[in-house]
Design a protein around this motif. Structure first.
Motif, short mmCIF file in Angstrom:
data_model
loop_
_atom_site.label_atom_id
_atom_site.label_comp_id
_atom_site.label_asym_id
_atom_site.label_seq_id
_atom_site.Cartn_x
_atom_site.Cartn_y
_atom_site.Cartn_z
N ASP A 243 -28.48 14.69 -12.34
CA ASP A 243 -28.37 13.26 -11.98
C ASP A 243 -27.38 13.10 -10.82
O ASP A 243 -26.26 13.60 -10.87
N ARG A 244 -27.82 12.41 -9.79
CA ARG A 244 -26.99 12.23 -8.60
C ARG A 244 -25.66 11.55 -8.94
O ARG A 244 -24.64 11.79 -8.28
N ALA A 245 -25.64 10.73 -9.98
CA ALA A 245 -24.40 10.05 -10.36
C ALA A 245 -23.33 11.05 -10.77
O ALA A 245 -22.14 10.86 -10.49
N HIS A 246 -23.75 12.14 -11.44
CA HIS A 246 -22.79 13.17 -11.83
C HIS A 246 -22.22 13.87 -10.59
O HIS A 246 -21.02 14.11 -10.49
N ARG A 253 -13.93 12.93 -7.24
CA ARG A 253 -12.73 13.43 -7.92
C ARG A 253 -12.21 14.73 -7.31
O ARG A 253 -11.31 15.35 -7.84
N GLY A 254 -12.81 15.12 -6.20
CA GLY A 254 -12.33 16.29 -5.48
C GLY A 254 -12.93 17.60 -5.92
O GLY A 254 -12.48 18.68 -5.48
N VAL A 255 -13.96 17.56 -6.76
CA VAL A 255 -14.61 18.79 -7.21
C VAL A 255 -15.62 19.23 -6.15
O VAL A 255 -16.41 18.42 -5.66
N LYS A 256 -15.58 20.50 -5.81
CA LYS A 256 -16.57 21.05 -4.87
C LYS A 256 -17.86 21.32 -5.64
O LYS A 256 -17.93 22.25 -6.45
N VAL A 257 -18.85 20.48 -5.42
CA VAL A 257 -20.13 20.60 -6.12
C VAL A 257 -21.19 21.12 -5.15
O VAL A 257 -21.39 20.55 -4.07
N LEU A 258 -21.85 22.19 -5.53
CA LEU A 258 -22.95 22.75 -4.75
C LEU A 258 -24.25 22.55 -5.52
O LEU A 258 -24.31 22.86 -6.71
N VAL A 259 -25.25 22.00 -4.86
CA VAL A 259 -26.54 21.77 -5.50
C VAL A 259 -27.48 22.90 -5.10
O VAL A 259 -27.80 23.07 -3.93
N ALA A 260 -27.91 23.68 -6.08
CA ALA A 260 -28.76 24.84 -5.82
C ALA A 260 -30.18 24.40 -5.49
O ALA A 260 -30.75 23.53 -6.17
#
Length: 269
Positions: A243-246, A253-260
């Motif tokens: 979900d894009r909201a997550h 919040r500063g988390v480095k999120v990578l979408v595979a």
């Protein structure tokens, strides 16, 4: 062309199917399982003996009965059949974060297990793990130095845990940790068992770079024991169906999120 399944692979697939069938119905007679899967009663008994030894099912007076749902969902027998395409995509994304010459820690997650067949492309590597299936896959692999961590062996996850494992990881310093989690609640990684939490925290403290792999279903699940906030990981890799909201919330919040990216079809064949 698809390769024929090995005897071990067929057995594992059958045991997963038996486990899920018994979980769905609560209890099934052994003769019914034999008819359903087209196998002998003797084969069903052997499968159930192994599954009972791993704490997943109970066999009594000709009936197979489901055990605790939380324990079954923690088991590698159950987890290895879930979200296969997503796990493959996560593994390929994690591979891009690994460099030749590094020492990497791999946990007991079935998501991380999808990374193992790809590691030969990044050799030389040192791989540190407490997980028996990873040890079996990597033993003798050219260019990979395999370090196994012992302790008490837990059948349900095919991994060594307990105080010995925690102390062993505490004595090591690795470049990268790749791990997964059972559930994510309030942006904190959770797991069903405290033993797993203790070992994964020890792994976390032993690595310079920490990578969390989490498919989209983790955000909808619940588990008992808090493990680590996602903000403490250097990278959180999620699949394209998350979900894009997550994703947006974590990034704010500063988390480095990578979408595979989804794996190409030919890579999954």
């Amino acid at each position: 062309m698809d390769r024929p399944l090995s005897r071990q692979s067929r057995q594992q697939a059958r045991q997963r199917a038996i486990t899920e069938a018994v979980m769905a119905e609560g209890a099934i007679r052994i003769e019914q399982l034999a008819d359903r899967f087209g196998i002998s009663v003797m084969t069903v008994h052997r499968d159930l003996d192994e599954l009972e030894g791993r704490g997943l099912l109970r066999k009594d007076r000709g009936v197979a009965t489901a055990m605790s749902t939380a324990l079954v969902e923690s088991s590698d027998v159950y987890r290895s059949s879930r979200q296969l395409a997503e796990k493959e995509a996560l593994a390929r994304a994690a591979l891009e974060l690994i460099e030749p010459g590094q020492a990497i820690i791999l946990d007991d997650s079935t998501t991380t297990l999808h990374l193992v067949p790809l590691l030969h492309t990044k050799t030389p590597l040192t791989v540190i793990t407490n997980t028996l299936p990873i040890m079996e896959q990597l033993k003798g692999t050219r260019g990979i130095t395999l370090l196994s961590v012992g302790g008490q062996f837990y059948n349900w996850c095919s991994a060594f845990m307990g105080r010995m494992a925690v102390e062993a990881f505490a004595s090591l310093r690795a470049d990268v940790l790749v791990m997964s989690t059972s559930a994510i609640t309030d942006d904190i990684a959770f797991h069903q068992t405290l033993e797993t939490v203790d070992v994964k925290r020890a792994m976390f403290e032993s690595a310079s770079t920490r990578i969390l792999l989490a498919d989209h279903t983790k955000f909808d699940k619940r588990a008992l024991h808090a493990m680590l906030p996602l903000s403490e990981f250097d990278a959180v890799v999620v699949d394209a169906d998350t979900d894009r909201a997550h994703v947006d919330r974590l990034r704010k919040r500063g988390v480095k999120v990578l979408v595979a990216r989804k794996a190409p079809r030919e890579a999954r064949s």
